[in-house]
Design an enzyme around this catalytic site. Structure first.
Site, short mmCIF file in Angstrom:
data_model
loop_
_atom_site.label_atom_id
_atom_site.label_comp_id
_atom_site.label_asym_id
_atom_site.label_seq_id
_atom_site.Cartn_x
_atom_site.Cartn_y
_atom_site.Cartn_z
N LYS A 22 0.84 -1.21 0.00
CA LYS A 22 0.00 0.00 0.00
C LYS A 22 0.87 1.26 0.00
O LYS A 22 0.67 2.17 -0.79
CB LYS A 22 -0.94 0.02 1.22
CG LYS A 22 -1.87 -1.17 1.32
CD LYS A 22 -2.78 -1.09 2.54
CE LYS A 22 -2.07 -1.10 3.88
NZ LYS A 22 -1.39 -2.37 4.20
N ARG A 97 -10.12 0.87 8.01
CA ARG A 97 -9.72 -0.49 8.38
C ARG A 97 -10.82 -1.22 9.11
O ARG A 97 -10.65 -2.39 9.44
CB ARG A 97 -8.50 -0.41 9.30
CG ARG A 97 -7.19 -0.81 8.64
CD ARG A 97 -6.10 -0.43 9.59
NE ARG A 97 -4.93 -1.21 9.44
CZ ARG A 97 -3.79 -0.72 8.93
NH1 ARG A 97 -3.72 0.52 8.52
NH2 ARG A 97 -2.74 -1.49 8.86
N ARG A 136 11.87 -5.08 5.05
CA ARG A 136 11.58 -3.67 4.74
C ARG A 136 12.43 -2.70 5.57
O ARG A 136 12.67 -2.91 6.74
CB ARG A 136 10.10 -3.40 5.05
CG ARG A 136 9.79 -1.90 5.05
CD ARG A 136 8.35 -1.60 5.14
NE ARG A 136 7.69 -2.19 6.28
CZ ARG A 136 6.37 -2.19 6.42
NH1 ARG A 136 5.60 -1.67 5.51
NH2 ARG A 136 5.82 -2.73 7.49
N ARG A 170 11.01 -0.59 11.20
CA ARG A 170 9.89 -0.34 12.11
C ARG A 170 9.87 -1.31 13.28
O ARG A 170 10.16 -2.49 13.11
CB ARG A 170 8.57 -0.44 11.34
CG ARG A 170 8.10 0.90 10.85
CD ARG A 170 6.98 0.80 9.85
NE ARG A 170 5.84 -0.01 10.27
CZ ARG A 170 4.76 -0.17 9.52
NH1 ARG A 170 4.67 0.44 8.35
NH2 ARG A 170 3.76 -0.91 9.93
N ARG A 181 -1.03 -8.64 13.12
CA ARG A 181 -1.54 -7.64 12.17
C ARG A 181 -2.33 -8.33 11.05
O ARG A 181 -3.36 -7.83 10.60
CB ARG A 181 -0.37 -6.82 11.59
CG ARG A 181 0.14 -5.78 12.59
CD ARG A 181 1.56 -5.35 12.34
NE ARG A 181 1.77 -4.71 11.06
CZ ARG A 181 2.97 -4.52 10.51
NH1 ARG A 181 4.07 -4.91 11.14
NH2 ARG A 181 3.07 -3.92 9.36
P1 AP5 Z 1 4.83 -1.67 1.89
O1 AP5 Z 1 4.50 -0.86 0.70
O2 AP5 Z 1 5.57 -1.00 3.01
O3 AP5 Z 1 3.51 -2.40 2.42
P2 AP5 Z 1 2.25 -1.83 3.18
O4 AP5 Z 1 1.05 -2.49 2.59
O5 AP5 Z 1 2.27 -0.34 3.20
O6 AP5 Z 1 2.54 -2.47 4.59
P3 AP5 Z 1 2.46 -1.85 6.05
O7 AP5 Z 1 3.17 -2.85 6.94
O8 AP5 Z 1 2.94 -0.44 6.11
O9 AP5 Z 1 0.96 -1.92 6.28
P4 AP5 Z 1 0.26 -1.97 7.61
O10 AP5 Z 1 -1.10 -1.87 7.14
O11 AP5 Z 1 0.55 -3.13 8.50
O12 AP5 Z 1 0.96 -0.78 8.42
P5 AP5 Z 1 0.46 0.68 8.77
O13 AP5 Z 1 1.63 1.55 8.84
O14 AP5 Z 1 -0.68 1.07 7.90
O15 AP5 Z 1 5.64 -2.95 1.39
C1 AP5 Z 1 6.23 -3.83 2.33
C2 AP5 Z 1 7.63 -4.26 1.81
O16 AP5 Z 1 7.47 -5.06 0.65
C3 AP5 Z 1 8.51 -3.07 1.39
O17 AP5 Z 1 9.84 -3.33 1.78
C4 AP5 Z 1 8.39 -3.03 -0.15
O18 AP5 Z 1 9.60 -2.56 -0.75
C5 AP5 Z 1 8.11 -4.50 -0.49
N1 AP5 Z 1 7.19 -4.62 -1.60
C6 AP5 Z 1 6.09 -3.85 -1.89
N2 AP5 Z 1 5.48 -4.31 -3.00
C7 AP5 Z 1 6.17 -5.41 -3.42
C8 AP5 Z 1 6.04 -6.31 -4.52
N3 AP5 Z 1 5.04 -6.17 -5.42
N4 AP5 Z 1 6.94 -7.31 -4.62
C9 AP5 Z 1 7.96 -7.44 -3.72
N5 AP5 Z 1 8.14 -6.61 -2.66
C10 AP5 Z 1 7.26 -5.60 -2.51
O19 AP5 Z 1 -0.15 0.45 10.22
C11 AP5 Z 1 0.66 0.14 11.32
C12 AP5 Z 1 -0.20 0.02 12.58
O20 AP5 Z 1 -0.89 1.29 12.83
C13 AP5 Z 1 -1.34 -1.00 12.50
O21 AP5 Z 1 -0.90 -2.29 12.81
C14 AP5 Z 1 -2.34 -0.41 13.50
O22 AP5 Z 1 -1.96 -0.71 14.83
C15 AP5 Z 1 -2.21 1.09 13.30
N6 AP5 Z 1 -3.18 1.62 12.30
C16 AP5 Z 1 -2.87 2.19 11.11
N7 AP5 Z 1 -3.99 2.59 10.47
C17 AP5 Z 1 -5.02 2.25 11.28
C18 AP5 Z 1 -6.43 2.36 11.16
N8 AP5 Z 1 -7.01 2.90 10.06
N9 AP5 Z 1 -7.20 1.90 12.16
C19 AP5 Z 1 -6.64 1.36 13.28
N10 AP5 Z 1 -5.31 1.19 13.46
C20 AP5 Z 1 -4.50 1.64 12.46
#
Ligand code: AP5
Length: 227
Positions: A22, A97, A136, A170, A181
């Site tokens: 994402k 979410r 990552r 992270r 997660r």
């Molecule tokens: P990356 O692009 O970083 O993936 P992502 O989908 O953004 O993953 P996140 O871990 O950031 O998502 P998340 O939803 O767990 O975390 P968030 O910060 O939102 O890609 C991952 C890796 O893979 C990278 O190294 C990239 O280079 C590689 N990659 C990407 N595409 C690829 C491909 N096609 N092929 C190969 N490699 C690839 O949330 C963190 C925490 O915050 C949550 O756990 C929760 O506690 C809280 N939170 C956030 N939003 C909310 C909400 N709306 N409601 C409640 N809690 C929330």
């Protein structure tokens, strides 16, 4: 509340489990279409770092891999959506979410006469997510994302985008937290796929392919959805 002057600004949602890509794809779409990436994960991490009340409440939940309360997340997102730069249009990365968050977003957009152009689900296999997340890292200066195997900077340890040399990993990118997660995603977020399908705004992309191939599929969807 959103400014009514923003009525034609695109609103795109990226849905997908942790590690689906994402953030990677949102940043590419931001550059290509001049939209603003709004990551609730980034907003929450900033609140934790700043030691705000919301950040203090969110910290332990994030470290455990659960979802932060709807109340906190909706308030943070509402504030950010009110900022001037969001008039260009937004890509929501990691929000909504839960169904409560999706309904709150519908309400906010309705108030300002806006609509969701597309909710795009990044389809991936759970098994690949641990590898993606554990490899990552990001640039500490500009936030550009990298991966030990799948996306390395041209010069080892130097950010391609800003030249920064401080790379970060992270705190919640460990196998145990990733499992929680993923569990939270399947229990609370995956039902949004049916929610947006019911509203006719769902699009799906196979996100198991290479980053540039996924980006091409997303660009085509966004071009059509914002035409
Ligand atoms: P990356 O692009 O970083 O993936 P992502 O989908 O953004 O993953 P996140 O871990 O950031 O998502 P998340 O939803 O767990 O975390 P968030 O910060 O939102 O890609 C991952 C890796 O893979 C990278 O190294 C990239 O280079 C590689 N990659 C990407 N595409 C690829 C491909 N096609 N092929 C190969 N490699 C690839 O949330 C963190 C925490 O915050 C949550 O756990 C929760 O506690 C809280 N939170 C956030 N939003 C909310 C909400 N709306 N409601 C409640 N809690 C929330």
């Amino acid at each position: 509340m959103l400014d009514t002057a923003k009525t034609t600004a695109p609103v795109l949602i990226l849905l997908g489990p942790p590690g689906a890509g994402k953030g990677t794809q949102a940043r590419m779409l931001e550059e290509k279409f001049g939209l603003v990436q709004l990551s609730t994960g980034d907003l929450l991490r900033a609140a934790v770092a700043a030691g705000t009340e919301a950040g203090k409440a969110a910290k332990a939940v994030m470290e455990a891999g659960g979802l932060v309360s709807d109340e906190i997340v909706i308030a943070i997102l509402r504030d950010r959506l009110g900022d001037e730069d969001c008039a260009k249009g937004v890509i929501l990365d990691g929000f909504p979410r839960t169904t409560v968050q999706a309904e709150a977003l519908d309400g906010l957009l309705e108030e300002s006469g806006q609509k969701i152009n597309a909710a795009i689900s990044l389809e991936v296999e759970d098994a690949a997510m641990v590898t993606r997340i554990s490899g990552r890292y990001t640039c500490g200066s500009c936030g550009e994302g990298y991966h030990d195997t799948f996306k390395q900077p041209v010069k080892d340890g130097v950010c391609d985008k800003c030249g920064g040399t401080e790379m970060k990993r992270r705190a919640d990118d460990n196998a145990e937290t990733v499992a929680s997660r993923l569990e939270a995603y399947h229990a609370q977020t995956a039902p949004l796929i049916a929610y947006y399908q019911g509203k006719g705004s769902l699009q799906s992309v196979d996100a198991m392919g290479e980053i540039d191939r996924v980006a091409g599929a997303l660009r085509a969807i966004v071009e059509t959805a914002t035409a």
